[in-house]
Motif scaffolding. Structure first.
Motif, PDB file in Angstrom:
ATOM      1  N   ILE A  56     -17.167 -12.390 -28.759  1.00 18.32           N
ATOM      2  CA  ILE A  56     -17.069 -11.739 -27.462  1.00 18.32           C
ATOM      3  C   ILE A  56     -18.137 -12.319 -26.541  1.00 18.32           C
ATOM      4  O   ILE A  56     -19.299 -12.424 -26.925  1.00 18.32           O
ATOM      5  CB  ILE A  56     -17.242 -10.213 -27.602  1.00 18.32           C
ATOM      6  N   ASN A 111     -13.611  -8.622 -20.598  1.00 19.11           N
ATOM      7  CA  ASN A 111     -14.406  -9.591 -21.315  1.00 19.11           C
ATOM      8  C   ASN A 111     -13.589 -10.846 -21.611  1.00 19.11           C
ATOM      9  O   ASN A 111     -12.440 -10.975 -21.183  1.00 19.11           O
ATOM     10  CB  ASN A 111     -14.872  -8.964 -22.636  1.00 19.11           C
ATOM     11  N   ASP A 151     -19.476 -11.123 -23.576  1.00 18.49           N
ATOM     12  CA  ASP A 151     -20.474 -10.162 -23.118  1.00 18.49           C
ATOM     13  C   ASP A 151     -20.290  -8.861 -23.882  1.00 18.49           C
ATOM     14  O   ASP A 151     -19.373  -8.092 -23.595  1.00 18.49           O
ATOM     15  CB  ASP A 151     -20.328  -9.930 -21.611  1.00 18.49           C
TER      16      ASP A 151
END
Length: 114
Positions: free
Chosen positions: A19, A29, A21
Motif C-alpha cells: 500500500i 490509495n 500510503d
C-alpha cells in the motif's frame, strides 16, 4: 472505479498488496500486487481506485524479460471472472473497451472496443 473488495482481490492475486500510503483508505490509495502464476510468468498489478487507473506488468520469471505492460486510465469496472486454484481471470470495462485478462494457467489478453 467499481471493484471487488480487498479480500476478493487478495484471493485473486494470492498475495497481500503493498500500500502506497498506510494512512489512507483503500479506495483513495494505490495498491500493488506482485505474484507469479506458476507458469514462469510473474506480474505486478497496481490499482488506484479513486483515479480509475490500473497498471499490469507481466515478466518472464527468472530473466525478468518484459512480456507486456498495460497502463490503463478511466477503468470503470473490474470484474473477477474466475478465481480458482488453476484459473484466474478478470474483465476490465471502460467507456470504449472491454479487456479480459487471464493470469492462470497462462497469461492472455483479449481486447474489444465498444
Amino acid at each position: 472505479m467499481n471493484l471487488p473488495d480487498e479480500i476478493a482481490l487478495m484471493s485473486l492475486f494470492e498475495c497481500e498488496p503493498e500500500i502506497l500510503d498506510k494512512g489512507l483508505p483503500f479506495f483513495y490509495n494505490e495498491a500493488k500486487y506482485k505474484f507469479p502464476n506458476g507458469n514462469s510468468e510473474q506480474f505486478i498489478v497496481s490499482i488506484a481506485p479513486s483515479y480509475g487507473d490500473m497498471k499490469i506488468q507481466a515478466n518472464i520469471e527468472g530473466t525478468n524479460e518484459l512480456i507486456s505492460y498495460l497502463d490503463l486510465k478511466n477503468v470503470e469496472l473490474l470484474d473477477i471472472i474466475s478465481d480458482k486454484e488453476n484459473e484466474s481471470k478478470i474483465m476490465l470495462t471502460s467507456e470504449h473497451s472491454i479487456i479480459k485478462i487471464n493470469f492462470k494457467p497462462r497469461y492472455k489478453i483479449f481486447i474489444s472496443q465498444i
